[in-house]
Design a protein around this motif. Structure first.
Motif, short mmCIF file in Angstrom:
data_model
loop_
_atom_site.label_atom_id
_atom_site.label_comp_id
_atom_site.label_asym_id
_atom_site.label_seq_id
_atom_site.Cartn_x
_atom_site.Cartn_y
_atom_site.Cartn_z
N PRO C 264 1.33 -1.41 -0.15
CA PRO C 264 -0.12 -0.08 -0.11
C PRO C 264 0.63 0.93 -0.14
O PRO C 264 2.16 1.52 0.82
N PRO C 267 -2.03 7.93 -2.25
CA PRO C 267 -3.34 8.03 -3.40
C PRO C 267 -2.13 8.81 -4.11
O PRO C 267 -1.25 9.36 -4.66
N VAL C 268 -1.86 7.17 -5.34
CA VAL C 268 -1.25 8.49 -6.59
C VAL C 268 -1.80 8.14 -7.96
O VAL C 268 -1.80 8.73 -9.07
N LEU C 269 -2.65 6.96 -8.39
CA LEU C 269 -2.91 6.28 -9.64
C LEU C 269 -4.93 6.76 -9.39
O LEU C 269 -5.44 5.85 -8.64
N ASP C 270 -5.47 7.78 -9.84
CA ASP C 270 -7.10 7.93 -9.01
C ASP C 270 -8.08 7.17 -10.54
O ASP C 270 -8.97 7.29 -9.95
N GLN C 284 -5.70 1.62 -8.48
CA GLN C 284 -5.69 1.30 -6.91
C GLN C 284 -5.96 1.64 -5.72
O GLN C 284 -7.64 2.61 -5.91
N SER C 285 -6.14 0.37 -4.78
CA SER C 285 -7.36 0.61 -4.01
C SER C 285 -7.34 1.40 -2.88
O SER C 285 -6.77 2.24 -3.09
N ASP C 286 -8.77 1.14 -1.89
CA ASP C 286 -8.82 2.82 -1.18
C ASP C 286 -7.69 2.21 0.32
O ASP C 286 -8.03 3.19 0.66
N LYS C 287 -7.92 1.08 0.31
CA LYS C 287 -6.38 0.75 1.00
C LYS C 287 -4.77 1.26 0.73
O LYS C 287 -3.74 1.59 1.77
N GLY C 288 -4.43 2.30 -0.67
CA GLY C 288 -3.40 1.89 -1.12
C GLY C 288 -3.00 1.49 -2.10
O GLY C 288 -1.82 1.41 -2.72
N ILE C 292 -3.23 -5.29 -9.51
CA ILE C 292 -2.88 -5.49 -11.23
C ILE C 292 -3.56 -7.02 -12.03
O ILE C 292 -3.46 -7.78 -11.02
#
Lengths: 106, 1001, 414
Positions: C264, C267-270, C284-288, C292
């Motif tokens: 995790p 946030p980098v990919l929204d 990217q999950s909410d957990k970070g 893939i």
């Protein structure tokens, strides 16, 4: 990562091979004699068994020969590899205590 | 700066090599041989991170791969890496690390508000809220996302490179502790090819952290001697700093070697950072050791609380005594060793033992060393202040260990060392589909039956063999047995030396220690899982709500889902759930251990297959000429093909229009080398052609060419091309560029599996021939200028092939045409391809020869209504749908796909059929992929008839042209329809034949 | 049922969450049900929920051989979208997406459906033609779709390497596409179905069908025979096994499909980015964690594990497209079994056995269809004939040739 025995080249890494689905499906000699369901069955329907599966592989990054493999789809254990045209092997395979691939003979 | 917690002597650090390093922008000193964790502890840095959910302060908890707390952001800029375990990072000069998941700093972290509201944030709280109003979820989510995550991704490309290698061996030994070393030694002495991998920089495993004796000498001397002998063996490969991360079928294992990580980004030079080993072993000996199991007590997550084995490691291996006053909390004897070592190193030590009457040699030794032992007691609270533990509250346990009684004793301390026994490291065994077995007496899972394809042995602590002598013996025996199985019959176990050590008694099976309020129902939190902040109360809540299966428990509480994958927490979570269900642990089950054992760097997985080496680029023999002449390239399959050849100042549109005109009115030249080419010969070659193509081939004479469509058994077109008869039973087949390999495999599949009795040999010759096609009214003149050969229609008719030299180069010249004009496809041996092309270009100057690319090729063929398989067909199109009934033989008998034509849906009226479209505005080029609709509506949804497959501005037709597959298209010729475009506008079109230029060749 | 809300959370916080009820009961199986659903994944649970909620059939059991949501529901990469080419596909996936959009409120369970936008990258002229066709079809089916230029892609994903091998030439964007929390979907449907009287029976494996005069009358299970007037099978990864128990075959092959997550990070990919040609599916999950999707192996297997070379072939493209992720680390990899049909479209419908219905063959993309699949399957079972949205997906299409060939349409040639 399977370790597959090519009947011509011996044991090789899975990455050298390509699978091609169920083996021993002969193309109907007279397709016109089949009704729509029977033809559809030949083209699309498969056993897809959970357990022993007779399947085709090609040694695509090797000798480029096609052959058949008898593999358990639950354990992924390969019980036998054999050439096209050879009869379907049956379990148990007992020749000198091991089988043809994977399992060392003890 | 001094290192206040560093011992004056001992340890395996190199005091001659002091190293300066930086943590949260403050400079510290350590030594070579330190980890970042040991160096921080030596400097008295106890608070090193903030927890995932509640942002509670956390400190170093372990000394190895199981670390749940001490995760740091290592280095900065392009070299930065998030979530590195400080316990695994070897110290190097100028190392620069920072705490993560905190703001503004690890000491004063605003995220701690989560902790104040922790009662509102039990396991799964997010499933129960943030639903109103619905529109605000994405806003809530932004905050959740920001609070989650740990470290930060690098934002620049990786400056390092990574290596990858394959290895095959007879015996792979995983783990270089006493059992693993003995296994490698026994196997190695037979001459077997052995690989020994260990995740630490030095072999020796737990021996490096203890004070064991082997024979008459310190165990470390035995380690040195053993490693020296192994180093001298030619067939033995020693891989320190190498973590075996994955164990896949048929003894295929993946290991990651940290080649130069310990040198830091500035000391690495040209060395790869990491190297991925892909190992195929005949036998695998797992000597993976054990991980200490924590005791779970009130506020057991505070900085200054660590595993007892880790304390021992820091004292003995790193010469760091991380506390002056230490309380050891245990339910077993092994922690007494840590207590004794710490005492010996100068700390004041007290032991809190949950057992009612601990006894035995170690207990006696502790007592005689003056260590007070609080029997039948538990820690019930932790006094935490200013970044570390200041003291603990200790109370007597009641008889079943579920409650406490009496008045709490306050013990001052600055470190708590905890032991709940040991958990065998069975991750790899389980990954390899081995079945686990629960040992009731030892309270742990151990390897049971191996999966059929993954042969080998498990030795030492990973199968709950705790005594050193047993580990040494098991290792020796397994090493020899493994070598024997792989064919080394001289194998015998290395002698097992004596290794006297005090006997250890049983532990008390109690891991969740009570406190003054019921567990989970008061302010003191029992964390069974430090990494994700999961508490015993969370498990109880999960059970209460019905999430009782292990996988539900894991998913609902996120236990074991952290970067440590629950190495210290899984077994305690299971025992809590077992307790709640009144079941035994094995009845509750265990979660699946998934690779990798420790996180595996993407770069390492990729190795060198990046940038230029990511995927191959295929280039034709003429590629250098194309580059020199400014071609813009198109990716077609793996090939780089010239898309168009712009002249100075030209746009793509300009260039393509010019090329199209030139090729129709003068002579054009295209590199057609990428077309698939298959040489087919043998007695039954003709039979094969008749089966794989829809038309009849019997009448094709040597030197003549024929176009064919290839179908799959569903009756759908998948490739096309021209096949030429070269002689008796000898053919030259061409395919589409992208379909070359597929067609080759297709032919082989049928020949080898269905018609093995036919004599046909197929050879791919795509790369053997370079092909230059010249086309246009002046193509014949151009060719004549370079070939002494009659080229008129009678001497060299359309759809034929002749062999003669062109520009002095032996060539096969095919008079076939994809433009509809007179064209010659000149095939020469690939090595002459460039020479021929250059010769044509030179001779072509007199004819205004125009080289053109794929886009012009597409326009020219579309002008004549020729299809491109894969563009005008999509796997759902029959020859009849293309209006190509003429190519389907009704007489020749069976061929692949024929029977499917008669199926209800394939034979029905009104299928999508290929037609031409002419826009009302001749200048408007329909976007490819746009749809013909009927009727046209103000806005979607609209009924679609089909789509535009090809669309161009044709300078030769003087207008835009398009091909489309539309429902019942043949009957619609002459109709006016509408194409609805993405921007909401529409275009009127008339349905026509898909042939836009008539006449010639 | 306890209603979930911030208020109930506050109320329960007071006494340390001692009063929460079970999310679903754990009943013993009854002797007979009006409908037995075999398979406690998202699709099966959704089917039971809609049977009870909308079709008035509440005497329903969901039989699960392990734990609910433990198959592909809990193993996928959580992508939700409806940007399919053919009208039939658009019909069912858009039906599902509309249900996703109100699902948390419908179930009173936050399934965290997050329409963060979903990009399909095009890397060649052929890809551009493909997204051109698909984008246009999606729009004309009344579903949102936009084309993006490479520059617009860069705006959404600033660190993408547009100039990679097979450069990014454009993209198709579905803004309403996104992700959801996979486990929550199973749990939310289970809780809501249970509340309507549906029995959810875990650790109960079907071992055979009771069939009399070609009519199904019940199922044999590891917990005894359970009678049923109708049976619906929704067992991704095992449909051929059940079909063979009932005496017929399916046009399906079961193969391993893998996925992996990174550690995790902040946030980098929204958005969700999918690249078919370079094979990189990432969000990217909410957990970070970076989530893939890997490729599938091509051989039949029920072992729920794939080959390591598939992981290599997945991570390679990710690093090529997103060079900044080279130093990220793979935290976990896992496999599931996907049932693949030749046309990459599902099978929903009646079978040769009367009152036995199958819903299978969702291949690599079943998760996104969960609510829609359950909804139309429930209506079909209740009525005894297929819901119009499900109609085209009948098994008979493999005989007549009326395939819905989402696979072929995206195939590369020329």
């Amino acid at each position: 990562m399977l370790l597959i025995e090519c009947p011509w080249c011996g044991q090789r890494d899975q990455t050298e091979f390509h699978p091609h689905g169920e083996a021993h499906i002969a193309r109907p000699e007279d397709p016109d004699a089949l009704d729509e369901a029977a033809w559809g069955d030949y083209v699309f329907f498969r056993k897809n068994p959970k357990g022993l599966h007779y399947e085709r592989w090609v040694h695509s990054h090797g000798c480029r020969r096609w052959f058949n493999v008898m593999r358990d789809t639950v354990t992924d254990h390969i019980h036998a590899s054999y050439k096209p045209g050879d009869p379907k092997p049956e379990l148990p395979i007992t020749a000198d205590g091991g089988d043809t691939t994977g399992t060392p003979k003890t | 700066m001094s290192q206040p917690y560093r011992l004056d002597t001992g340890g395996r650090i190199n005091r001659a090599k002091p190293l300066r390093f930086w943590y949260d922008n403050q400079g510290y000193d350590g030594f070579e041989g330190d980890t970042l964790a040991s160096a921080l502890l030596a400097n008295g840095v106890f608070l090193v991170g903030r927890s995932f959910k509640y942002h509670r302060p956390r400190g170093v908890y372990s000394a190895g791969a199981e670390e749940p707390n001490a995760l740091v952001q290592l280095e900065t800029g392009a070299a930065t890496e998030p979530n590195r375990r400080a316990t695994e990072v070897e110290l190097y000069g100028e190392l620069n690390a920072a705490s993560q998941n905190c703001w503004p700093s690890v000491k004063y972290d605003l995220g701690v508000v989560n902790s104040w509201f922790s009662r509102l944030l039990p396991a799964g709280f997010y499933y129960k809220t943030f639903m109103w109003p619905a529109s605000l979820w994405t806003t809530y989510e932004k905050f959740i996302r920001r609070a989650a995550g740990l470290g930060r991704s690098p934002m620049e490309p990786d400056p390092d490179h990574y290596d990858k290698t394959h290895a095959h061996c007879d015996v792979l030994v995983v783990g270089g502790g006493p059992a693993g070393l003995q296994a490698a030694l026994s196997a190695g002495r037979t001459g077997a090819r052995v690989i020994l991998a260990d995740d630490k920089p030095e072999f020796g495993g737990a021996l490096l952290s203890g004070r064991d004796v082997i024979g008459d000498a310190p165990a470390t001397e035995w380690v040195e001697a053993t490693v020296a002998e192994l180093q001298g063996m030619r067939e033995v490969t020693l891989l320190p700093r190498t973590t075996v991360t994955g164990y896949y079928d048929y003894n295929f294992l993946v290991a990651n070697e940290r080649v130069s990580e310990h040198l830091g980004p500035r000391g690495r030079g040209e060395a790869p950072k990491e190297r991925l080993w892909k190992i195929r072993a005949k036998q695998v000996v797992l000597a993976t050791g054990a991980i200490e199991r924590p005791l779970v007590f009130a506020d057991n997550d505070r900085p200054g609380i660590m595993l007892a084995g880790a304390l021992r490691s820091y004292v003995n291996r790193y010469a760091v005594l991380p506390g002056r006053r230490i309380v050891v909390l245990t339910n077993n004897d092994s922690a007494y060793l840590a207590a004794l070592d710490a005492k010996d190193a100068g700390a004041a030590v007290e032991i809190v033992d949950t057992r009612t009457a601990p006894a035995g040699e170690l207990v006696d030794r502790a007592r005689s060393a003056g260590i007070p032992v609080h029997e039948n007691s538990a820690i019930t609270g932790v006094n935490y202040r200013g970044g570390r533990v200041r003291g603990v509250e200790v109370m007597q346990l009641d008889s079943d260990g579920r409650g406490v009684r009496g008045v709490g004793d306050k013990l001052n301390c600055d470190l708590v060392a905890v032991s709940g026994g040991w958990t065998p490291t069975v991750h790899l065994f389980s990954q390899a589909k081995g079945k686990l077995r629960y040992l009731d007496d030892e309270h742990c899972f151990v390897p049971g039956e191996r999966a059929i394809n993954n042969r080998g042995f498990e030795v030492g602590a990973c199968r709950a063999s705790w005594s050193l002598e047993t580990c040494l013996r098991e290792g020796a025996e397994a090493g020899a047995a493994a070598a024997l199985v792989t064919g080394f019959d001289r194998a015998e176990p290395a002698p097992s030396p004596a290794a006297p050590e005090p006997a250890q008694g049983p532990l008390r099976p109690l891991w969740i220690l009570p406190t003054v309020h019921p567990v989970g129902r008061g302010p003191r939190k029992h964390f069974h899982e430090l990494h994700n902040d999961s508490t015993v109360g969370d498990i109880e809540l999960a059970a209460r709500e019905g999430f009782v299966s292990v996988e539900h428990l894991k998913r609902y509480t996120t236990t074991g889902m952290g970067t440590d994958q629950g190495k210290t927490s899984n077994i305690n979570a299971l025992s809590v759930m077992a307790d709640l269900q009144g079941a035994a642990i094995p009845a509750v089950g265990t979660t699946t251990f998934r690779p990798p054992y420790t996180p595996l760097t993407f770069g390492s997985i990729v190795g060198h297959d990046r940038r230029e080496l990511f995927l191959q680029k295929r280039k034709t023999a003429m590629h250098p000429w194309h580059e020199k002449h400014g071609a813009v390239f198109e990716d077609v399959g793996d090939w780089k093909r010239p898309y168009y050849f712009p002249r100075a100042g030209e746009t793509m549109h300009d260039a393509v229009q010019r090329e199209c005109l030139a090729a129709r009115t003068g002579v054009g030249m295209i590199d057609a080398s990428t077309l698939g080419k298959i040489d087919i010969r043998g007695r039954d070659a003709l039979k094969l052609l008749n089966m794989v193509y829809t038309n009849a081939w019997d009448s094709l004479k040597p030197g003549r060419c024929r176009y064919g469509l290839m179908l799959n058994e569903h009756g759908m077109v998948f490739d096309d091309g021209v096949t030429t008869c070269l002689g008796e039973n000898h053919y030259h087949m061409t395919t589409t560029t992208g379909g070359a390999a597929r067609v080759m495999n297709w032919l082989e599949e049928w020949l080898q599996t269905e018609w093995p009795h036919w004599e046909v040999y197929c050879t791919s010759v795509t790369e053997q021939w370079a092909v230059t096609t010249i086309t246009g009214p002046r193509a014949r003149d151009l060719l004549a200028s370079l070939a002494d050969q009659p080229l008129d229609d009678d001497a060299f008719p359309f759809m034929s092939m002749q062999e003669f030299p062109v520009a002095g180069i032996p060539a096969r010249v095919f008079r076939i045409s994809f433009t509809g004009d007179t064209a010659f496809e000149i095939n020469v041996k690939a090595r002459y391809g460039l020479a021929l092309w250059e010769a044509l270009a030179e001779a072509g100057k007199a004819f205004d020869l125009c080289p053109y690319g794929t886009e012009t090729m597409h326009v020219l063929r579309a002008e004549k209504g020729f299809i491109i398989a894969g563009q005008d067909t999509d796997g759902t199109v029959t020859p009849m749908d293309l209006g190509m009934d003429w190519i389907v033989s009704k007489k020749k008998g069976d061929f692949i796909g024929r029977r499917s034509f008669a199926r209800t849906d394939t034979a029905r009226e009104g299928r999508k059929q290929l037609v031409g479209l002419l826009t009302e505005d001749p200048a408007f080029v329909l976007p490819e992929g746009s749809h013909v609709v009927e009727p046209l509506r103000e806005k979607p949804p609209m009924n679609m008839l089909g789509h535009v497959t090809s669309s161009y501005l044709s300078p030769n037709a003087g207008r835009s042209i398009a091909m489309a597959l539309i429902r019942d298209g043949f009957k619609r010729k002459g109709q006016t329809l509408d194409v609805s475009l993405m921007d909401g506008s529409s275009q009127r079109v008339t349905v026509t034949d898909p042939v836009f230029l008539r006449g010639e060749k | 049922m306890n209603r979930y809300s911030i208020f109930s959370l506050l109320r329960n916080a007071v006494n340390y969450h001692q009063d929460w009820q079970r999310a679903w009961r754990s009943p013993d199986p009854k002797r007979e049900y009006d409908v037995v659903i075999v398979g406690g994944g998202g699709h099966g649970l959704a089917t039971a929920y809609y049977l009870a909620k909308e079709c008035g059939v509440t005497n329903v059991a969901v039989i699960e051989k392990g734990w609910i949501g433990g198959g592909n529901t809990g193993r996928n990469t959580t992508i939700v979208r409806s940007n399919y080419l053919y009208d039939e596909s658009a019909g069912i996936y858009e039906h599902a997406l509309k249900l996703w959009e109100g699902l948390s409120q419908e179930l009173n369970y936050n399934v965290m459906f997050s329409p963060r936008g979903l990009l399909h990258l095009a890397h060649s002229v052929h890809d551009m033609q493909e997204i051109g066709r698909r984008g246009s079809a999606i729009r004309l089916n009344g579903i949102d779709s936009e084309f993006l230029s490479p520059a617009q892609v860069k705006e959404m994903v600033p660190f993408i390497n547009l100039d990679c091998r097979y450069p990014v030439m454009g993209a198709l964007l579905q803004r309403r596409g996104g992700t959801a929390r996979h486990d929550a979907v199973a749990w939310g449907y289970a809780r809501a179905a249970d509340d309507l009287g549906v029995d959810i029976i875990q650790n109960c494996e079907v071992t055979g069908f009771r069939i009399e005069d070609n009519v199904v009358t019940g199922v044999d299970t590891s917990r005894g025979m359970i009678g049923a007037k109708k049976v619906g099978c929704v067992v991704a990864g095992h449909c051929s096994v059940l079909a063979s128990m009932a005496g017929f075959r399916l046009p399906v092959e079961s193969v391993p499909l893998q996925a992996l997550v990174s550690e995790p990070i902040k946030p980098v990919l929204d958005c969700v980015v999918m690249s078919g040609s370079v094979h990189a599916y990432i969000s990217q999950s909410d957990k970070g964690e970076l989530v893939i999707g890997a490729g599938s192996d091509l051989y039949n297997s029920y072992s729920q594990r794939g080959s390591f070379d598939v992981i290599e072939e997945t991570v390679g493209p990710v690093v090529e497209l997103y060079p900044i992720f080279s130093r990220m680390k793979m935290l976990r990899q896992w496999g599931g079994i996907v049932d693949v049909t030749v046309d990459r479209s599902p099978i929903l419908g009646t079978t040769p056995v009367k009152n036995l219905f199958f819903n299978c063959g969702w291949g690599t993309g079943g998760f996104k269809a969960t609510p829609g699949s359950g909804h139309v399957f429930a209506h079909s079972i209740a009525r005894g004939e297929m819901h119009p949205v499900a109609e085209p997906f009948s098994i008979n299409r493999f005989n007549t040739g009326a395939l819905i060939d989402e696979g072929a349409a995206a195939a590369v040639a020329h």
